[in-house]
Every structure is written in structure tokens, then in C-alpha cells.
Design an enzyme around this catalytic site. Structure first.
Site, PDB file in Angstrom:
ATOM      1  N   LYS A 180      -5.490 -11.710  -5.502  1.00  0.00           N
ATOM      2  CA  LYS A 180      -6.755 -11.896  -4.802  1.00  0.00           C
ATOM      3  C   LYS A 180      -7.794 -10.892  -5.288  1.00  0.00           C
ATOM      4  O   LYS A 180      -7.449  -9.795  -5.729  1.00  0.00           O
ATOM      5  CB  LYS A 180      -6.539 -11.771  -3.285  1.00  0.00           C
ATOM      6  CG  LYS A 180      -6.125 -10.385  -2.856  1.00  0.00           C
ATOM      7  CD  LYS A 180      -6.221 -10.162  -1.354  1.00  0.00           C
ATOM      8  CE  LYS A 180      -5.864  -8.713  -1.051  1.00  0.00           C
ATOM      9  NZ  LYS A 180      -6.037  -8.275   0.300  1.00  0.00           N
ATOM     10  N   LYS A 183       0.813  -1.213   0.000  1.00  0.00           N
ATOM     11  CA  LYS A 183       0.000   0.000   0.000  1.00  0.00           C
ATOM     12  C   LYS A 183       0.843   1.258   0.000  1.00  0.00           C
ATOM     13  O   LYS A 183       0.449   2.263  -0.561  1.00  0.00           O
ATOM     14  CB  LYS A 183      -0.948   0.011   1.209  1.00  0.00           C
ATOM     15  CG  LYS A 183      -2.069  -1.006   1.047  1.00  0.00           C
ATOM     16  CD  LYS A 183      -3.151  -0.821   2.087  1.00  0.00           C
ATOM     17  CE  LYS A 183      -4.267  -1.826   1.846  1.00  0.00           C
ATOM     18  NZ  LYS A 183      -5.169  -1.938   2.983  1.00  0.00           N
ATOM     19  N   LYS A 232     -10.973  -5.032  -2.855  1.00  0.00           N
ATOM     20  CA  LYS A 232     -11.755  -3.805  -2.866  1.00  0.00           C
ATOM     21  C   LYS A 232     -10.956  -2.650  -3.436  1.00  0.00           C
ATOM     22  O   LYS A 232     -11.504  -1.718  -3.984  1.00  0.00           O
ATOM     23  CB  LYS A 232     -12.129  -3.429  -1.415  1.00  0.00           C
ATOM     24  CG  LYS A 232     -13.493  -3.907  -0.986  1.00  0.00           C
ATOM     25  CD  LYS A 232     -13.859  -3.353   0.392  1.00  0.00           C
ATOM     26  CE  LYS A 232     -13.271  -4.210   1.490  1.00  0.00           C
ATOM     27  NZ  LYS A 232     -13.928  -4.076   2.797  1.00  0.00           N
TER      28      LYS A 232
END
Ligand code: TYM
Length: 330
Positions: free
Chosen positions: A193, A111, A196
Site C-alpha cells: 500500500k 511495526k 506515510k
């Protein structure tokens, strides 16, 4: 008895990865276990959020969990930021956690890589997560595969606290769904994966997607050049991901599905999977809509949860503060 805690970020609509990896487990577990669930809005703040959207999303996540079958007569459901002890314990734990321990965590690396300036909150995110869990002295944490490293840190911090200040916290163990749903893959890249935060919304199917969107996303999902339907997650991750989703939503085994659809090609199979997903998500999506029409009801649900959670959390903090030496009452 086991004590279960888990959380979910109110950062967007719940997708099939969240549902199959986590929410479904919670619904299944709540009948026989002591389950505490949190809409973790403080975690959402580690990345920039539009304030109006965030407060909407907190209610929407609450509505979604109820629509999926979370039952507040069995489980505690609350909004993380309303139980102040989470930030309090996070601070206490941040004073025993080392910086080196955090810098290697893969989610932080991922991130922060995209950011010019990295917020401190993003860095200590897993410490807040440990506080969430330890505050309730949870023994088990039902999560998807991507949370295992965070769970290890929670264990380490519990161990360190216990060693320094005397036994206080049980070591929390991850509970990962056994049927291979702990890691549902992205529809655009089955090596990653479903997520969101992926900017490409075609990577995921949300419970609130329209039938039309679902058909399109499944039709465009990446498979391979073999048209036969088989379940071989290593060799054929794309098509196997569809079989896995199909299997867990229908309750049939992957073997039965593969047998049943023998003779169908990938395109025909995709349309079958889309139908199965639509049949599953439509009533949930409808229920979310209905619940969202009554925000007072949702706020009230969260208020009840806050009260129950606070009672437990306050008890733990009294104990923690005495052990740390900052509680001066006799
Ligand atoms: P979050 O909000 O990203 O995801 C919620 C849950 O969904 C699971 N999940 C998946 N499972 C299978 N396949 C996928 N593709 C997939 N994507 C997501 C996640 O593993 C998670 O269980 N840090 C946590 C929230 C959190 C928390 C906690 C969890 C905060 N405090 C305390 C447990 C205990 C998170 O970001 O989850």
C-alpha cells in the site's frame, strides 16, 4: 441515525492513499451524516517523534483537512490528546482486552519487527483506537482497507464490555470506499500500500508535493513491460493503480479512461496522470499554505472541536464509570 467517527495520524503529509481511502469519503459523507474526526496525536506518539515537528504536523493536518473540504459547521474536528477521556477509556478497555488478542495484529507485527525495544504504547495502540470510536458510540467508521483488523478489535471490545457490564456501546462497522480506492498502492511496489511510513518518499504522492515532484514520481512509478493501458488490478497492479487514481480524481470510470487513452503508451499516459493529479492537488496545496499562515485560526478551530467532543465524551465516561463501579456519586 448513524454516527461516524474516524481519525488520522499527524505524522506527515497526507498522501493520495489517505485522501482517496479516507479523507474524500469524510468530505462526501459529512453533508448527510453526523461525523466526528480526530487528529490522533496520541497514536503518533507510539513511535518516536520530534516534538517541534509533531506540533507543527498537528496544525498542518488540521489545515489539510480543512483544505480538502472538511467543514466544521457540519463535522466535529478535534485534537485527540485534548479530550482526556480518550486515555481514560483506553485504560478501562485495556483491562478487558487480553494480551493474546493484541499480539496477532499484523500492524503491530510489522511495526515492531524493525524495533529492538518495542514500546508498550505500540502494543496497545488498537485499544486506544477502540476507545476513540466507542467514546462517541460510533456506529460506522470510514477508513481504508488497512484498518479493518483494528475495527474488528473495536467490535470485540464493545461486545466484551457490553456482556460484562450491560449494553453500553453499539458495535462499530467499517465503512470502506466501494470504488476500489480503499487500498491505493505504493508507486514503487504496487503489491504494497501507499504509506506515510515508507522511508522511500517516491512511494507516495502527497497533496503538498510540487508539480515537479509529482511528474517525477509518476514517471518513475513501477509499471510493467506492456505499453497498452488497461485496468486489470490483479494482473497489472502498477498501471491499474494509476488508472484507479486517475479515475477517482477525475470522477470518470476506469472503463471510460481506458477507452479514452487507447493508443497512448505508458510514458504518455503517465504524463496525463501527472497532469490530472497536479490539477487536483495544486489548489489544495495552495490553500494549506494559506491556512498555515494563520496558526491562531487553526488552534481556534481545534478548540471549538475539543469543546464539542468533550461534551459527548464526558457523558459516555460518566456512564462507563458507573457501570464499572468507580463512580461513587449516589
Ligand atoms: P492513518 O493515519 O495511518 O491513515 C488515515 C486513513 O488513511 C487510510 N489509508 C489508506 N487508504 C487507502 N489506501 C492507502 N494506501 C491508505 N493508507 C492509509 C487509512 O486506512 C486511514 O483510514 N489507526 C489509524 C488512525 C486512527 C483511527 C482511529 C481511525 C486512530 N483512531 C479511530 C479510525 C477510527 C491510522 O493509523 O490511520
Amino acid at each position: 441515525p448513524r454516527k461516524l467517527f474516524s481519525g488520522i495520524q499527524p505524522t506527515g503529509d497526507v498522501h493520495l492513499g489517505n485522501y482517496l481511502g479516507a479523507v474524500k469519503q469524510w468530505v462526501d459523507l459529512q453533508d448527510n451524516e453526523h461525523l466526528i474526526l480526530s487528529v490522533v496525536d496520541l497514536h503518533a506518539l507510539t513511535l518516536p517523534q520530534d516534538p517541534k515537528e509533531l506540533s507543527e504536523n498537528i496544525l498542518k493536518m488540521t489545515a489539510t483537512l480543512l483544505a480538502c473540504g472538511i467543514d466544521i459547521s457540519k463535522s466535529i474536528l478535534f485534537q485527540q490528546s485534548q479530550v482526556y477521556q480518550h486515555t481514560e477509556l483506553a485504560w478501562n478497555l485495556s483491562c478487558i482486552c487480553t494480551m493474546a488478542r493484541l499480539s496477532h495484529l499484523p500492524q503491530f507485527k510489522e511495526k515492531s519487527a524493525a524495533l529492538k525495544d518495542v514500546p508498550l504504547g505500540l502494543y496497545i495502540y488498537p485499544v486506544l483506537q477502540a476507545a476513540d470510536i466507542l467514546l462517541y458510540k460510533a456506529t460506522h467508521v470510514p477508513v481504508g482497507d488497512d484498518q479493518l483488523q483494528h475495527l474488528e478489535l473495536s467490535q470485540d471490545l464493545a461486545r466484551m464490555f457490553n456482556r460484562r457490564y450491560g449494553t453500553t456501546f453499539p458495535l462499530p462497522h467499517a465503512l470502506v470506499s466501494g470504488e476500489g480506492t480503499a487500498k491505493i498502492k505504493s508507486l514503487r511496489n504496487p503489491l504494497k500500500k501507499m504509506s506515510k511510513s515508507d522511508p522511500d518518499a517516491k512511494n507516495r504522492i502527497c497533496l503538498t508535493d510540487t508539480p515537479d515532484e509529482i511528474v517525477k514520481k509518476i514517471r518513475k512509478s513501477v509499471t510493467d513491460f506492456t505499453s497498452k493501458i488497461t485496468f486489470e488490478p490483479e494482473e497489472r497492479p502498477g498501471v491499474s493503480n494509476l488508472v484507479m487514481i486517475h479515475s477517482s480524481l477525475s470522477g470518470k470510470t476506469t472503463e471510460d479512461i481506458v477507452k479514452e487513452v487507447e493508443g497512448l503508451d505508458t510514458l504518455q499516459y503517465k504524463s496525463l496522470v501527472a497532469d490530472c493529479i497536479i490539477a487536483f492537488t495544486s489548489p489544495i496545496s495552495q490553500r494549506i499554505k494559506e491556512l498555515m499562515e494563520d496558526p491562531d485560526y487553526l488552534r481556534n478551530i481545534l478548540a471549538v472541536g475539543t469543546e464539542k467532543a468533550t461534551e459527548i465524551a464526558a457523558g459516555t465516561m460518566e456512564e462507563v464509570k458507573s457501570k464499572l463501579g468507580i463512580r461513587l456519586l449516589s
